[in-house]
Design an enzyme around this catalytic site. Structure first.
Site, PDB file in Angstrom:
ATOM      1  N   LEU A 346      40.761 -26.671  10.843  1.00 43.05           N
ATOM      2  CA  LEU A 346      39.891 -27.390  11.400  1.00 43.05           C
ATOM      3  C   LEU A 346      39.806 -25.777  12.388  1.00 43.05           C
ATOM      4  O   LEU A 346      38.003 -25.516  12.915  1.00 43.05           O
ATOM      5  CB  LEU A 346      40.442 -28.211  12.867  1.00 43.05           C
ATOM      6  CG  LEU A 346      40.158 -29.270  12.481  1.00 43.05           C
ATOM      7  CD1 LEU A 346      41.333 -30.264  13.789  1.00 43.05           C
ATOM      8  CD2 LEU A 346      38.558 -29.342  12.425  1.00 43.05           C
ATOM      9  N   GLY A 349      43.659 -20.812  16.231  1.00 47.50           N
ATOM     10  CA  GLY A 349      43.714 -21.101  17.613  1.00 47.50           C
ATOM     11  C   GLY A 349      44.819 -19.717  17.727  1.00 47.50           C
ATOM     12  O   GLY A 349      45.399 -18.443  16.798  1.00 47.50           O
ATOM     13  N   GLY A 350      45.559 -19.625  18.915  1.00 48.13           N
ATOM     14  CA  GLY A 350      46.369 -18.246  18.550  1.00 48.13           C
ATOM     15  C   GLY A 350      48.083 -18.987  18.769  1.00 48.13           C
ATOM     16  O   GLY A 350      48.031 -17.278  18.873  1.00 48.13           O
ATOM     17  N   GLY A 352      48.647 -20.995  16.606  1.00 48.44           N
ATOM     18  CA  GLY A 352      49.044 -21.234  14.837  1.00 48.44           C
ATOM     19  C   GLY A 352      47.047 -21.932  14.156  1.00 48.44           C
ATOM     20  O   GLY A 352      45.863 -22.100  15.333  1.00 48.44           O
ATOM     21  N   ARG A 353      47.604 -22.240  12.724  1.00 51.61           N
ATOM     22  CA  ARG A 353      46.171 -22.562  12.469  1.00 51.61           C
ATOM     23  C   ARG A 353      46.507 -24.140  12.939  1.00 51.61           C
ATOM     24  O   ARG A 353      47.202 -25.341  13.183  1.00 51.61           O
ATOM     25  CB  ARG A 353      46.249 -23.225  10.688  1.00 51.61           C
ATOM     26  CG  ARG A 353      45.714 -22.196  10.758  1.00 51.61           C
ATOM     27  CD  ARG A 353      46.536 -21.674   8.886  1.00 51.61           C
ATOM     28  NE  ARG A 353      46.627 -19.837   8.243  1.00 51.61           N
ATOM     29  CZ  ARG A 353      45.737 -19.424   7.309  1.00 51.61           C
ATOM     30  NH1 ARG A 353      44.458 -20.199   7.783  1.00 51.61           N
ATOM     31  NH2 ARG A 353      45.504 -18.336   7.821  1.00 51.61           N
ATOM     32  N   LYS A 370      48.438 -29.028  14.745  1.00 55.83           N
ATOM     33  CA  LYS A 370      49.098 -27.301  15.130  1.00 55.83           C
ATOM     34  C   LYS A 370      49.736 -27.100  14.572  1.00 55.83           C
ATOM     35  O   LYS A 370      51.219 -27.104  14.678  1.00 55.83           O
ATOM     36  CB  LYS A 370      48.424 -27.344  17.065  1.00 55.83           C
ATOM     37  CG  LYS A 370      48.634 -26.038  17.123  1.00 55.83           C
ATOM     38  CD  LYS A 370      48.157 -25.608  18.770  1.00 55.83           C
ATOM     39  CE  LYS A 370      47.123 -26.400  18.829  1.00 55.83           C
ATOM     40  NZ  LYS A 370      46.259 -25.296  19.708  1.00 55.83           N
ATOM     41  N   ASP A 467      45.829 -20.477  30.703  1.00 57.63           N
ATOM     42  CA  ASP A 467      45.251 -20.244  29.359  1.00 57.63           C
ATOM     43  C   ASP A 467      43.670 -20.893  29.631  1.00 57.63           C
ATOM     44  O   ASP A 467      43.257 -21.895  28.904  1.00 57.63           O
ATOM     45  CB  ASP A 467      45.481 -20.367  27.980  1.00 57.63           C
ATOM     46  CG  ASP A 467      44.718 -19.267  27.336  1.00 57.63           C
ATOM     47  OD1 ASP A 467      43.747 -18.449  27.658  1.00 57.63           O
ATOM     48  OD2 ASP A 467      45.196 -19.485  25.746  1.00 57.63           O
TER      49      ASP A 467
END
Ligand SMILES: *[C@@H]1O[C@H](CO)[C@@H](O)[C@H](O)[C@H]1NC(C)=O
Ligand SMILES: *[C@@H]1O[C@H](CO)[C@@H](O)[C@H](O)[C@H]1NC(C)=O
Ligand SMILES: *[C@@H]1O[C@H](CO)[C@@H](O)[C@H](O)[C@H]1NC(C)=O
Ligand SMILES: *[C@@H]1O[C@H](CO)[C@@H](O)[C@H](O)[C@H]1NC(C)=O
Ligand SMILES: *[C@@H]1O[C@H](CO)[C@@H](O)[C@H](O)[C@H]1NC(C)=O
Length: 660
Positions: A346, A349-350, A352-353, A370, A467
């Site tokens: 998908l 991100g910060g 990982g995948r 994640k 965040d």
């Protein structure tokens, strides 16, 4: 809209009810009326009996149920299912069991514990004036009640001599027959009790929690309940302990009149306490134990060597027992994501995948997995504990953590799947394909505010998100906003030198004081939320990379427009004329207030929620007339000279920010 509201209600309390249905995936004290030694664990587990001996307990749904049709007095159909577990100090004997009971009262006054299961006593047992119907899960054989064995399911009408009973077992399929169950195995099991008011048939089905409902019930009984059940009755659980320390637990419970009870969500049921069990009471021979241990060690050794080789290898340690219900197998995730295939990716991100997947337990759930890319071997325990405990937070605007899995130093987190992806894809889309109108945007803003307020103030601990930004806000199929990545803040600290403060977050959303002193507070979240408000209203990124020289930072740009009296011109041009100017102005001004460089002048999330709900403009006016002038009148004090951004992958944009 009604169904949306209804959905929110369910998620908000993890339970919902009206007069003819309820659904408890884990319990809270508002749901049930408890007596005896019954209690509810902080994680929502209903503890009917703990290890106290010779005790009884009751837990009743608080509201009365209309079992008969109000107009013609005919019996309604009903369907209920619950998940339970019985944990005894010994593996082969315990006592006495538990029962689901329909009763004229919310409790069973005068009932006895031990073999009476807290349902009846020696003088009223069997008396038709009891008006009680129970389904018992009995783990001791009582001759006086003609029990069939010490591990059976029975239907009791007004007394403990069951009108129908069967050894605990479940139907596997046409050719496979039945498989036996051990009620006091400590393993969670699911029970369905269904009554057809027209056919006058009562079905009872039991099976392990992780298998689909068997197609044939264990007990199917013709039963005219007209004379036993009053028009309105209560429903609840009753349980008792005897001479052996036994805990009876209920994990979740669902009920519906004239329809199918909703399925429990297995992945989010509360977990059972770690088992502390002695070996079988019958085993006294030390040599025998030694032999068993030796065999086990050998078997484990062989199993270990084999397991190491297989692709699904994962790590389970003792401390994880308390999270066993949140733990998912790597094998299941591997299958769900088609082997973490490229097509299922998908995004990255910060941490990982993220992969899309379809997980099939008793039902099929769409998930997002994640895969945290950093090596967490040293801190795995703390990180899993924190993520899983915070992951149990429930709020309609928080993305729900469904479980986790780990292998060696690798951690996988499983979340509910959000079909519309992240908000930034919509507000920063220049192709014009993905549009989000103002009404939706305003709704999203309110949702995010309410989730942050919940994290900051409404839960028992203060949770700082760290965040907040539009790419961390996810949208479900109804464009409801859900805040993602909360609770993983611990990952930010991981690997950093404890002596240096590591600025975390994303450039453009980091409060000035945070980049100086590294102190993370709720107020640094409010700052990022302010920037988020401006992003949503302006449709621009916080750092405008390709902008002309006087427009570099979104907050500064909007604040300049505000000073020039043209704040509304900061709005997203993609909105066209489809907006309410008072709402946009409110959001823009609130965004400026929240992202003020001086942290003590920012509002709290509680004030933000007030401003965004009630009569926002008036509320804001009250708050602002006191502060807004001196906030922005003298120009913004954006002292960024002391900023130290340590995140390497962000160095490019941080340079840009500081040069501004
Ligand atoms: C069992 O629960 C009761 C009531 O909550 C409590 O008073 C008792 O101390 C508990 N016993 C044990 C052994 O935990
Ligand atoms: C059943 O209970 C009623 C009311 O408590 C009592 O009057 C009656 O004597 C009982 N019947 C028997 C057979 O014990
Ligand atoms: C189940 O238990 C019964 C005794 O209660 C036994 O006769 C039967 O063989 C068992 N079935 C299986 C499949 O173990
Ligand atoms: C009870 O089970 C029987 C046999 O499988 C089935 O025909 C009937 O529809 C069931 N009734 C209810 C109320 O579930
Ligand atoms: C059930 O019992 C009631 C009361 O005795 C009776 O009126 C009714 O006809 C019975 N229903 C059936 C289907 O037997």
């Amino acid at each position: 809209m009604a169904s949306l509201l209804f959905l929110l209600l369910i998620i908000k309390t993890s339970a919902a009810e009206n007069d003819d249905f309820f659904f408890y995936n884990g319990f809270s004290s508002e749901d049930l009326l408890l007596d005896g030694i019954a209690g509810i664990a902080p994680n929502g587990l209903l503890i009917l009996t703990n290890t106290s001996k010779y005790m009884q307990s009751h837990a009743f749904h608080k509201r009365v149920i209309r079992f008969k049709n109000a107009s013609d007095g005919r019996l309604n159909s009903f369907s209920t299912c619950f998940a339970f577990a019985i944990v005894s100090e010994y593996s082969d004997v315990g006592g006495h069991g538990l029962a689901l009971v329909i009763s004229p009262t919310r409790g069973r006054t005068g009932a006895f514990p031990v073999q009476f299961l807290g349902l009846f006593n020696s003088s009223n047992n069997g008396n038709s004036s009891n008006h009680a119907v129970a389904v018992e899960l009995d783990t001791l054989s009582n001759v006086e009640f003609e029990d069939i064995n010490n591990n059976h399911v029975g239907v009791d009408i007004n007394g403990l001599r069951s009108v129908a009973a069967a050894p605990a077992s479940y139907f596997l399929g046409e050719n496979e027959g039945y498989d036996n169950l051990t009620l006091l195995s400590g393993k969670p099991m699911m029970v369905w009790v269904e009554y057809d008011g027209q056919d006058m048939k009562l079905n009872v089905t039991i099976c392990p929690i992780n298998v689909p409902k068997p197609s044939i019930p264990l007990i199917s009984l013709s039963l005219n309940l007209s004379l036993i059940i009053y028009d309105t009755m209560y429903i609840g659980f009753s349980s008792s302990s005897g001479s052996i320390k036994t805990s009876h637990y209920v994990l979740g419970w669902s009920f519906k009149l004239n329809g199918q009870a909703r399925r429990l969500n297995l992945i989010t049921l509360p977990s059972l306490p770690a088992p502390i069990r002695r070996k079988s009471k019958a085993v006294h021979d030390k040599l025998y134990i030694l032999a068993v241990v030796l065999m086990l060690v050998t078997a484990m050794g062989i199993a270990y060597v084999v397991a190491k080789r297989i692709i699904y290898a994962e790590v389970v340690e003792e401390w994880e027992v308390e999270f066993q219900h949140q733990r998912l197998s790597y094998k299941d995730l591997y299958k769900a994501t088609k082997g973490f295939g490229k097509d299922e990716l998908l995004g990255i991100g910060g941490f990982g995948r993220v992969y899309k997947g379809k997980l099939t337990m008793s039902t099929t759930t769409e998930i997002a997995v994640k895969r945290i890319s950093r090596d967490l071997s040293k801190e795995m325990r703390e990180i899993v504990s924190e993520i899983v405990s915070i992951g149990q937070l429930r709020h309609p605007n928080l993305v729900q953590l469904l479980g986790y899995c780990r292998r060696k130093g690798e951690l996988l987190l499983v979340y509910e799947f959000m079909s519309n992806g992240s908000l930034d894809k919509f507000i920063f889309d220049d192709t014009g394909k993905k549009k989000l109108n103002w009404a939706h945007r305003f709704q999203i803003i309110k949702g995010v505010a309410s989730a942050l307020f919940y994290l900051h103030e409404e839960w028992e601990k203060v949770v700082i998100h760290r965040d907040i930004k539009s790419s961390n806000i996810l949208l479900d199929d109804g464009f409801n906003a859900k805040v993602g990545d909360f609770g993983i803040s611990r990952l930010y600290d991981h690997g950093s030198d404890p002596n240096t403060t590591n600025v975390i977050g994303t450039i453009g959303y980091i409060a000035p004081e945070l980049s100086k002193n590294g102190r993370i507070t709720t107020s640094t979240d409010v700052y990022a939320f302010g920037v988020f408000l401006l992003e949503v209203a302006c449709g621009r990124r916080p750092i405008l990379q390709e902008a002309s020289s006087d427009v570099l930072n979104l907050v500064d740009w909007v604040s300049k427009n505000w000073k020039r009296g043209i704040i509304l011109e900061s709005r997203d041009v993609k909105l066209g004329n489809d907006f309410k100017s008072e709402e946009i102005e409110l959001v823009l001004r609130l965004g400026l207030l929240c992202s003020h460089p001086l942290h003590n002048l920012r509002p709290s999330m509680r004030q933000v929620v007030q401003i965004l709900t009630a009569d926002g403009a008036q509320q804001l006016q009250v708050f602002m007339t006191e502060q807004e002038e001196n906030l922005y009148g003298s120009g913004r004090i954006c002292d960024l000279s002391a900023a130290t951004y340590t995140s390497p992958q962000q160095s490019e944009s941080s340079k840009l920010f500081m040069n501004s």
